[in-house]
Design a protein around this motif. Structure first.
Motif, PDB file in Angstrom:
ATOM      1  N   PHE A  50       0.852  -1.190   0.000  1.00  0.00           N
ATOM      2  CA  PHE A  50       0.000   0.000   0.000  1.00  0.00           C
ATOM      3  C   PHE A  50       0.884   1.235   0.000  1.00  0.00           C
ATOM      4  N   VAL A  51       0.466   2.250  -0.743  1.00  0.00           N
ATOM      5  CA  VAL A  51       1.189   3.519  -0.719  1.00  0.00           C
ATOM      6  C   VAL A  51       0.180   4.647  -0.826  1.00  0.00           C
ATOM      7  N   CYS A  52       0.493   5.710  -0.121  1.00  0.00           N
ATOM      8  CA  CYS A  52      -0.283   6.938  -0.185  1.00  0.00           C
ATOM      9  C   CYS A  52       0.741   8.047  -0.430  1.00  0.00           C
ATOM     10  N   PHE A  53       0.489   8.868  -1.445  1.00  0.00           N
ATOM     11  CA  PHE A  53       1.476   9.885  -1.812  1.00  0.00           C
ATOM     12  C   PHE A  53       1.304  11.197  -1.073  1.00  0.00           C
ATOM     13  N   ARG A  54       0.151  11.430  -0.503  1.00  0.00           N
ATOM     14  CA  ARG A  54      -0.061  12.636   0.286  1.00  0.00           C
ATOM     15  C   ARG A  54      -0.891  12.276   1.493  1.00  0.00           C
ATOM     16  N   PRO A  55      -0.279  11.987   2.618  1.00  0.00           N
ATOM     17  CA  PRO A  55       1.130  12.078   2.937  1.00  0.00           C
ATOM     18  C   PRO A  55       1.919  10.903   2.344  1.00  0.00           C
ATOM     19  N   LYS A  56       3.219  11.003   2.408  1.00  0.00           N
ATOM     20  CA  LYS A  56       4.081   9.949   1.859  1.00  0.00           C
ATOM     21  C   LYS A  56       4.161   8.805   2.879  1.00  0.00           C
ATOM     22  N   LEU A  57       3.343   7.779   2.628  1.00  0.00           N
ATOM     23  CA  LEU A  57       3.195   6.687   3.587  1.00  0.00           C
ATOM     24  C   LEU A  57       3.168   5.354   2.854  1.00  0.00           C
ATOM     25  N   VAL A  58       4.034   4.433   3.280  1.00  0.00           N
ATOM     26  CA  VAL A  58       4.082   3.066   2.748  1.00  0.00           C
ATOM     27  C   VAL A  58       3.636   2.130   3.861  1.00  0.00           C
ATOM     28  N   VAL A  59       2.732   1.203   3.523  1.00  0.00           N
ATOM     29  CA  VAL A  59       2.270   0.191   4.475  1.00  0.00           C
ATOM     30  C   VAL A  59       2.530  -1.178   3.866  1.00  0.00           C
ATOM     31  N   GLU A  60       3.255  -2.008   4.608  1.00  0.00           N
ATOM     32  CA  GLU A  60       3.553  -3.373   4.180  1.00  0.00           C
ATOM     33  C   GLU A  60       2.917  -4.357   5.147  1.00  0.00           C
ATOM     34  N   VAL A  61       2.358  -5.427   4.604  1.00  0.00           N
ATOM     35  CA  VAL A  61       1.764  -6.501   5.394  1.00  0.00           C
ATOM     36  C   VAL A  61       2.578  -7.752   5.094  1.00  0.00           C
ATOM     37  N   ASP A  62       3.210  -8.300   6.135  1.00  0.00           N
ATOM     38  CA  ASP A  62       4.199  -9.353   5.939  1.00  0.00           C
ATOM     39  C   ASP A  62       3.865 -10.642   6.667  1.00  0.00           C
ATOM     40  N   GLY A  63       4.293 -11.742   6.054  1.00  0.00           N
ATOM     41  CA  GLY A  63       4.267 -13.052   6.692  1.00  0.00           C
ATOM     42  C   GLY A  63       5.607 -13.311   7.349  1.00  0.00           C
ATOM     43  N   GLY A  64       5.734 -14.470   7.950  1.00  0.00           N
ATOM     44  CA  GLY A  64       6.931 -14.840   8.691  1.00  0.00           C
ATOM     45  C   GLY A  64       8.202 -14.860   7.870  1.00  0.00           C
ATOM     46  N   GLN A  65       8.090 -15.025   6.559  1.00  0.00           N
ATOM     47  CA  GLN A  65       9.290 -15.069   5.715  1.00  0.00           C
ATOM     48  C   GLN A  65      10.025 -13.738   5.713  1.00  0.00           C
ATOM     49  N   HIS A  66       9.403 -12.686   6.207  1.00  0.00           N
ATOM     50  CA  HIS A  66      10.033 -11.364   6.215  1.00  0.00           C
ATOM     51  C   HIS A  66      10.753 -11.053   7.520  1.00  0.00           C
ATOM     52  N   ALA A  67      10.692 -11.955   8.498  1.00  0.00           N
ATOM     53  CA  ALA A  67      11.351 -11.712   9.784  1.00  0.00           C
ATOM     54  C   ALA A  67      12.852 -11.549   9.575  1.00  0.00           C
ATOM     55  N   SER A  71      16.751  -7.587   2.959  1.00  0.00           N
ATOM     56  CA  SER A  71      16.229  -6.896   1.772  1.00  0.00           C
ATOM     57  C   SER A  71      15.086  -5.956   2.149  1.00  0.00           C
ATOM     58  N   ASP A  72      14.263  -6.341   3.130  1.00  0.00           N
ATOM     59  CA  ASP A  72      13.208  -5.441   3.593  1.00  0.00           C
ATOM     60  C   ASP A  72      13.805  -4.207   4.267  1.00  0.00           C
ATOM     61  N   ALA A  73      14.891  -4.391   5.013  1.00  0.00           N
ATOM     62  CA  ALA A  73      15.553  -3.257   5.676  1.00  0.00           C
ATOM     63  C   ALA A  73      16.096  -2.274   4.635  1.00  0.00           C
ATOM     64  N   ARG A  74      16.708  -2.812   3.561  1.00  0.00           N
ATOM     65  CA  ARG A  74      17.208  -1.932   2.492  1.00  0.00           C
ATOM     66  C   ARG A  74      16.056  -1.211   1.811  1.00  0.00           C
ATOM     67  N   ARG A  75      14.993  -1.921   1.555  1.00  0.00           N
ATOM     68  CA  ARG A  75      13.810  -1.352   0.903  1.00  0.00           C
ATOM     69  C   ARG A  75      13.226  -0.232   1.759  1.00  0.00           C
ATOM     70  N   ASP A  76      13.055  -0.505   3.056  1.00  0.00           N
ATOM     71  CA  ASP A  76      12.516   0.515   3.964  1.00  0.00           C
ATOM     72  C   ASP A  76      13.425   1.745   3.994  1.00  0.00           C
ATOM     73  N   VAL A  85       7.193   7.596   5.237  1.00  0.00           N
ATOM     74  CA  VAL A  85       7.092   6.858   6.491  1.00  0.00           C
ATOM     75  C   VAL A  85       6.728   5.438   6.086  1.00  0.00           C
ATOM     76  N   VAL A  86       7.421   4.450   6.651  1.00  0.00           N
ATOM     77  CA  VAL A  86       7.166   3.052   6.316  1.00  0.00           C
ATOM     78  C   VAL A  86       6.631   2.347   7.558  1.00  0.00           C
ATOM     79  N   LEU A  87       5.452   1.761   7.421  1.00  0.00           N
ATOM     80  CA  LEU A  87       4.860   0.956   8.493  1.00  0.00           C
ATOM     81  C   LEU A  87       4.815  -0.491   8.032  1.00  0.00           C
ATOM     82  N   ARG A  88       5.189  -1.407   8.910  1.00  0.00           N
ATOM     83  CA  ARG A  88       5.113  -2.846   8.614  1.00  0.00           C
ATOM     84  C   ARG A  88       4.256  -3.514   9.674  1.00  0.00           C
TER      85      ARG A  88
END
Length: 113
Positions: A50-67, A71-76, A85-88
Motif C-alpha cells: 500500500f502507498v499513499c502519496f499525500r502524505p508519503k506513507l508506505v504500508v507493508e503486510v508481511d508473513g513470517g518469511q520477512h522476519a 532486503s526489507d531493511a534496504r527497501r525501507d 514513512v514506512v509501516l510494517r
C-alpha cells in the motif's frame, strides 16, 4: 501437498489478508480526507503493498518469511530516504487486531498531512 500448492495457498492467504486491510483503509479514507491508498503499486523497483502519496506513507503486510529480512531493511531505508514513512505489520496483526492496525495507519497519516 506439493510445493506449488503450498505457494499458491500462501499467495492466496497473503492476498486475502491484504484485501482485508485494503477494504478497511478504503472505508477509513473518509476519516482522514480521502488519502487514496494504492494497493500493489510499483515504485522505485519495488511493489508496495500500500502507498499513499499525500502524505508519503508506505504500508507493508508481511508473513513470517520477512522476519529479520535484510532486503526489507534496504527497501525501507530507500523509501525513508525519499521522505516516506514506512509501516510494517504482520499478517497476524491484521487478522487479530485490524482496528489497532488501522488506527496506527490513520495516526501516521494524520501526522504527515
Amino acid at each position: 501437498m506439493g510445493i506449488a500448492n503450498h505457494l499458491h495457498k500462501e499467495v492466496n492467504h497473503k492476498t486475502n489478508i491484504s484485501g482485508i486491510l485494503h477494504d478497511s483503509t478504503r472505508a477509513s479514507d473518509a476519516l482522514v480526507g480521502g488519502l487514496g491508498f494504492r494497493r500493489q503499486y510499483p515504485l522505485g523497483g519495488y511493489i508496495l503493498d500500500f502507498v499513499c502519496f499525500r502524505p508519503k506513507l508506505v504500508v507493508e503486510v508481511d508473513g513470517g518469511q520477512h522476519a529479520e529480512s535484510a532486503s526489507d531493511a534496504r527497501r525501507d531505508a530507500h523509501f525513508r530516504e525519499n521522505g516516506f514513512v514506512v509501516l510494517r505489520f504482520w499478517n497476524d496483526d491484521v487478522i487479530r487486531n485490524l482496528d489497532g492496525v488501522c488506527r496506527e495507519i490513520l495516526a501516521a497519516a494524520g501526522k504527515r498531512q
